[in-house]
Scaffold this motif. Structure first.
Motif, mmCIF file in Angstrom:
data_model
loop_
_atom_site.group_PDB
_atom_site.id
_atom_site.type_symbol
_atom_site.label_atom_id
_atom_site.label_comp_id
_atom_site.label_asym_id
_atom_site.label_seq_id
_atom_site.Cartn_x
_atom_site.Cartn_y
_atom_site.Cartn_z
ATOM 1 N N GLY A 150 0.662 1.275 -4.144
ATOM 2 C CA GLY A 150 2.111 1.099 -4.121
ATOM 3 C C GLY A 150 2.736 1.362 -2.761
ATOM 4 O O GLY A 150 3.964 1.316 -2.629
ATOM 5 N N GLY A 151 1.914 1.658 -1.767
ATOM 6 C CA GLY A 151 2.433 1.856 -0.421
ATOM 7 C C GLY A 151 2.762 3.284 -0.074
ATOM 8 O O GLY A 151 3.429 3.546 0.929
ATOM 9 N N ARG A 152 2.321 4.237 -0.888
ATOM 10 C CA ARG A 152 2.515 5.668 -0.644
ATOM 11 C C ARG A 152 3.989 6.071 -0.555
ATOM 12 O O ARG A 152 4.375 6.946 0.226
ATOM 13 C CB ARG A 152 1.786 6.096 0.638
ATOM 14 N N THR A 153 4.838 5.423 -1.344
ATOM 15 C CA THR A 153 6.269 5.729 -1.339
ATOM 16 C C THR A 153 6.810 6.004 -2.732
ATOM 17 O O THR A 153 8.017 6.080 -2.916
ATOM 18 C CB THR A 153 7.059 4.550 -0.739
ATOM 19 N N TYR A 154 5.926 6.134 -3.727
ATOM 20 C CA TYR A 154 6.249 6.217 -5.148
ATOM 21 C C TYR A 154 6.664 4.874 -5.731
ATOM 22 O O TYR A 154 7.054 4.813 -6.900
ATOM 23 C CB TYR A 154 7.291 7.301 -5.463
ATOM 24 N N ASP A 155 6.616 3.799 -4.939
ATOM 25 C CA ASP A 155 6.647 2.471 -5.541
ATOM 26 C C ASP A 155 5.379 2.298 -6.375
ATOM 27 O O ASP A 155 4.339 2.908 -6.083
ATOM 28 C CB ASP A 155 6.693 1.377 -4.474
ATOM 29 N N ALA A 156 5.464 1.481 -7.399
ATOM 30 C CA ALA A 156 4.308 1.234 -8.248
ATOM 31 C C ALA A 156 3.661 -0.088 -7.871
ATOM 32 O O ALA A 156 4.355 -1.043 -7.508
ATOM 33 C CB ALA A 156 4.726 1.199 -9.711
ATOM 34 N N ALA A 173 -3.102 4.417 -7.591
ATOM 35 C CA ALA A 173 -1.850 3.671 -7.769
ATOM 36 C C ALA A 173 -0.846 4.009 -6.680
ATOM 37 O O ALA A 173 -0.109 3.137 -6.199
ATOM 38 C CB ALA A 173 -1.255 3.968 -9.147
ATOM 39 N N TYR A 174 -0.809 5.276 -6.275
ATOM 40 C CA TYR A 174 0.076 5.684 -5.188
ATOM 41 C C TYR A 174 -0.292 4.949 -3.896
ATOM 42 O O TYR A 174 0.590 4.466 -3.165
ATOM 43 C CB TYR A 174 -0.032 7.196 -5.007
#
Length: 561
Positions: free
Chosen positions: A427-433, A423-424
């Motif tokens: 989500g773009g590896r920014t803590y976006d989901a 999921a990380y």
């Protein structure tokens, strides 16, 4: 309702038999917007007495029946005091073995009664690890019985922890020891604050929990509404007040004190070791860690404490307009203040053998970032007491079992980590989901832009394709379930509804087995596994009840009761 609330004996008052008793009347049904006088009239009619013989009325429970949306009914249970109790009971028909729901019966004693008192000159204080609902109530009961517990928490006080949690949501800064999972109040602090449970409670421990919450400034109506909840902001204050009460009774809280090891000699607990190197002697330790204390599970496993893998569930958070849920559940009565924001409970048994169900439904709430480990994304739901946000959200999760992650008792943790890391990445590896519109998810196409439903997850949602965010069997099951849920709540499978991934922390992936009678670990005497992390609860109320049970077991073990 201005009928008054039940009186509650102070915690430390002596147990006495009152001269006057209460009678309980259930199944009083009245229209949703009935005048207040109608309830008293219905009570008098059921009792068959004149008004001057009804001395007092306390509301015990209020629920609603919304099966007919245009004519929703309120259902009351009340406790009454009458001038001639014996005469009222004498007029009741013989009940036989099964008591009718409409019978008038003596009100049961729901006061809490202590099982022991600490002996004079107690050599050693019991230790409680964790300050979630289970740890708080274990600490409270032990403190009220005079055992002066030491309560250890790896995270921070609830207000400091709240600031750290907002740091992730607003600034993408995760603090691994202070977040939604770790800290005073436990994971339930950042939730809807639901206080209802389906656990059996013959000793009325749940009443003790509610009474303590009201004493800590919870809304008084939690004592009688059928689905009580508190919400995050109120929980923060309550947790702080309960800590202050425990301290005033002789308990000691120590924050930012992570237990890094335990001392076990010949199958007996002898103490705990803190990360600082400090050793605390303890023959009685309550293990009230949460379901995300993965390093602690590993440490206990390495020390030989018996545990086993257990089922849990994984899935997404689904968001819909709260107004849609209100209309589907309440029809023309949507928005009535007594009903509040509507909830739902859904389940579908899929053709592939999986069950998909709604989990931790949050009316008028938000989806929150709930990871406790770097470079992983976890979602959960949260509501405030008002439940007045635009969206409803719920976990839509698929049941899995140890057969899906065979081998090691801790294999479920690695299973969770794998999908949280995925999921990380998505989500773009920014803590976006990662997110996807329901219509696109069902049509098996990536989402490019949002529709009418704006996702509430912070820091943000990156739209795309969720089909690789969970195992194929889970994706297939959710795709089958959503149209079925739409048959129960019209619009549930609407194109613009949003799925946000992933929900993995539905319950503990392990069970630390304990003896059914002593509540001690099967192979480690003096260790009392408790609450959600140990696999014995699921939610605030059941965890708090388990904390009371385990505190009693500790007290009886110490006193030889």
């Amino acid at each position: 309702m201005a009928m008054g609330f039940p009186d509650h004996r102070p915690i430390d008052a002596p147990d006495v038999t009152p001269e006057l008793h209460m009678l309980r009347i259930a199944e009083i049904q009245l229209p949703l917007d009935h005048p207040e006088a109608d309830l008293r009239a219905a009570i008098l009619a059921r009792l068959g007495i004149p008004d001057d013989q009804l001395l007092s009325v306390s509301l015990f429970r209020r629920s609603y029946d919304a099966r007919k949306k245009s004519a929703i009914l309120l259902n009351y249970s009340v406790d009454v005091e009458v001038a001639d109790e014996a005469a009222v009971l004498q007029r009741q028909p013989a009940q036989g073995k099964a008591v009718s729901k409409t019978a008038i019966v003596p009100t049961p004693d729901t006061n809490y009664h202590f099982v022991a008192r600490a002996p004079a000159g107690l050599r050693q204080r019991p230790v409680v690890i964790g300050t979630g609902p289970c740890g708080i109530f274990a600490g409270l009961i032990l403190a009220e019985m005079g055992f002066n517990p030491i309560i250890l928490e790896r995270g921070k006080t609830v207000r400091e922890r709240t600031k750290d949690t907002w740091g992730l949501w607003r600034q993408r800064q995760l603090k691994p020891e202070s977040n939604v999972q770790y800290g005073e109040g436990g994971a339930g602090t950042f939730s809807d604050g639901k206080l209802y449970s389906q656990v059996k409670d013959p000793k009325h421990y749940g009443r003790k929990v509610l009474t303590e919450f009201v004493a800590a400034d919870a809304p008084p109506e939690i004592m009688y509404v059928s689905k009580p909840h508190i919400g995050t902001f109120r929980l923060v204050k309550m947790v702080q007040l309960m800590r202050e009460k425990i301290v005033s009774l002789g308990g000691e809280f120590r924050f930012e004190q992570k237990v890094s090891d335990v001392v076990i000699q010949d199958g007996q607990m002898r103490g705990v070791v803190l990360e600082s190197g400090e050793h605390i002697e303890a023959d009685h330790v309550v293990l009230a860690i949460g379901h995300s204390a993965r390093d602690t599970f590993q440490m206990l496993y390495d020390r030989g404490v018996y545990m086993e893998a257990k089922p849990f569930s994984v899935g997404f958070r689904a968001e819909h307009p709260q107004s849609l849920i209100d209309r589907c559940r309440f029809g023309p009565n949507a928005g009535n203040p007594i009903l509040g924001a509507a909830d739902y409970k859904l389940v579908h048994h899929c053709s592939n053998g999986r069950a998909v169900y709604s989990f931790c439904m949050c009316p008028g709430g938000t989806v929150v970032a709930a990871t406790s480990e770097p470079e992983r994304v976890v979602t959960n739901g949260m509501s405030q007491y008002s439940r007045n946000e635009r969206n409803a959200n719920s976990g839509i999760v698929v049941g899995i079992s140890p057969a899906d992650y065979p081998g090691h008792p801790l294999a479920g943790i690695e299973f969770q980590r794998h999908w949280e890391s995925r999921a990380y990445e998505l989500g773009g590896r920014t803590y976006d989901a990662p997110g996807q519109l329901v219509g696109d998810f069902l049509a098996k196409r990536p989402s490019r832009e949002l529709g009418s439903v704006i996702p509430s997850y912070k820091p943000g949602v990156l739209l795309g394709d969720l089909s690789t965010s969970l195992p194929d069997y889970a994706i297939d099951a959710i795709r089958e379930a959503l149209p079925e849920f739409d048959k129960q709540i019209r619009g549930y499978a609407m194109n613009d509804a949003v799925l946000t991934g992933v929900e993995t922390r539905t319950s503990s992936p392990v069970r630390i087995r304990r003896d059914d009678k002593t509540l001690q670990s099967l192979n480690t005497k003096g260790l009392f596994p408790a609450g959600e992390g140990a696999g014995y609860a699921g939610g605030i109320m059941s965890a708090a009840i388990d904390g009371i049970k385990v505190a009693e077991a500790v007290a009886l073990s110490i006193t030889g009761g």
